[in-house]
Design an enzyme around this catalytic site. Structure first.
Site, PDB file in Angstrom:
ATOM      1  CG  ASP A 277       4.500   8.515  -3.118  1.00  0.00           C
ATOM      2  OD1 ASP A 277       4.982   7.638  -3.726  1.00  0.00           O
ATOM      3  OD2 ASP A 277       4.492   9.763  -3.093  1.00  0.00           O
TER       4      ASP A 277
ATOM      5  CG  ASN B 144       3.242  -2.786 -12.212  1.00  0.00           C
ATOM      6  OD1 ASN B 144       4.025  -2.996 -13.220  1.00  0.00           O
ATOM      7  ND2 ASN B 144       2.426  -1.770 -12.099  1.00  0.00           N
TER       8      ASN B 144
ATOM      9  CE1 TYR C 224      10.496   7.185 -16.126  1.00  0.00           C
ATOM     10  CE2 TYR C 224      11.761   8.632 -17.690  1.00  0.00           C
ATOM     11  CZ  TYR C 224      10.500   8.218 -16.957  1.00  0.00           C
ATOM     12  OH  TYR C 224       9.579   9.358 -16.861  1.00  0.00           O
TER      13      TYR C 224
ATOM     14  CE  LYS D 125      10.990   0.562 -14.322  1.00  0.00           C
ATOM     15  NZ  LYS D 125      10.210   0.048 -13.145  1.00  0.00           N
TER      16      LYS D 125
END
Length: 271
Positions: free
Chosen positions: A76, A104, A177, A181
């Site tokens: 993890d 990724n 998100y 990002k």
């Protein structure tokens, strides 16, 4: 097309043959195809996933199909200790080498997190949602980069590639998100500036609407609407994102660092 394997009959990029490559989140979607295309180029590929079973399956299939050395690395990436242990196994397998790290791994798409505006999030929800996504997308990338840089600085070369997203560039509803990002891009820029003197490059890809993952959950009408956001009037293909990653990893991109390559025009995602 089998999502595991490259759709290209011949694929050779300078600098990738025999390179040691680690792909986090490498058992599904674009990550899985990226690992496949690196293997097709003759790279030695380490596959990371939280699932030991999935990591072993993908590593085994790539080794059998392409005749390259592969390694399954279940861990993890959101846990610093797990990442340290993962890199210890990688160093033993590769004799201390690592040419390419592809960050990724990302938190799974949860519609509630994606669709809830910030002002409608409760205090507890906001804290938990942002922390969970950040732990995988940002902290995971940082933990992996830190360990990778120890190897790359020693060998005076290396490539770091981060998978971000188009919302990180243009915004989208203030979701966890988008924030995570966007922060990944900040990490990438800092590493590009700091480690260029060691022959290390850092870049990112920002995919837009790619026919992978959450694409399968959309209705035909939603798919068509989103396809029209791109000038080509279609969804991007996973291999087009993977191909961009391979280009950035190769010697063809030897003078490119600190850049974000957008795989689709930078427009907000609308669902």
């Amino acid at each position: 097309m089998n999502a595991l394997f490259s759709p290209f009959e011949h694929l050779h990029l300078p600098g990738l043959r025999e390179a040691v490559v680690l792909v986090t989140g490498g058992t599904r979607g674009t990550g899985r195809l990226t690992a496949s295309m690196f293997a097709q180029c003759g790279a030695r590929v380490a596959i990371n996933s939280r699932s030991a079973v999935e990591a072993q399956a993908v590593a085994g299939e790539l080794a059998a199909r392409h005749g390259v050395a592969t390694l399954a690395l279940p861990a993890d990436v959101a846990e610093a200790q797990a990442v340290g242990e993962m890199f210890a196994r990688l160093r033993e397998w590769s004799n201390g080498r690592l040419e390419v790290l592809v960050c990724n791994a990302g938190y799974p798409l949860v519609e509630e997190l994606w669709h809830t505006p910030l002002h409608k999030m409760g205090e507890r929800e906001s804290e938990q949602w942002f922390q969970r996504v950040r732990a995988v997308d940002l902290d995971g990338a940082r933990y992996c980069s830190r360990e990778a840089l120890k190897l790359m600085v020693a060998q005076q070369r290396g490539v770091l590639i981060f998978v971000s997203s188009t919302p990180a560039l243009v915004g989208y509803r203030g979701t966890p998100y988008t924030e995570a990002k966007a922060a990944v891009l900040g990490l990438m820029h800092d590493l590009a500036l700091e480690y260029g003197k060691y022959g290390i490059r850092a870049n990112a890809v920002a995919p837009g609407n790619i026919a992978s993952g959450w694409y399968e959950k959309l209705s035909p009408a939603q798919r068509e609407t989103l396809a029209q956001e791109a000038p080509m009037g279609r969804w991007g293909k996973p291999e087009e994102v993977a191909g961009t990653i391979l280009f950035l990893a190769s010697e063809l991109a030897g003078f490119i660092t600190g850049q974000t390559i957008v795989c689709q025009p930078a427009v907000p995602v609308k669902i």
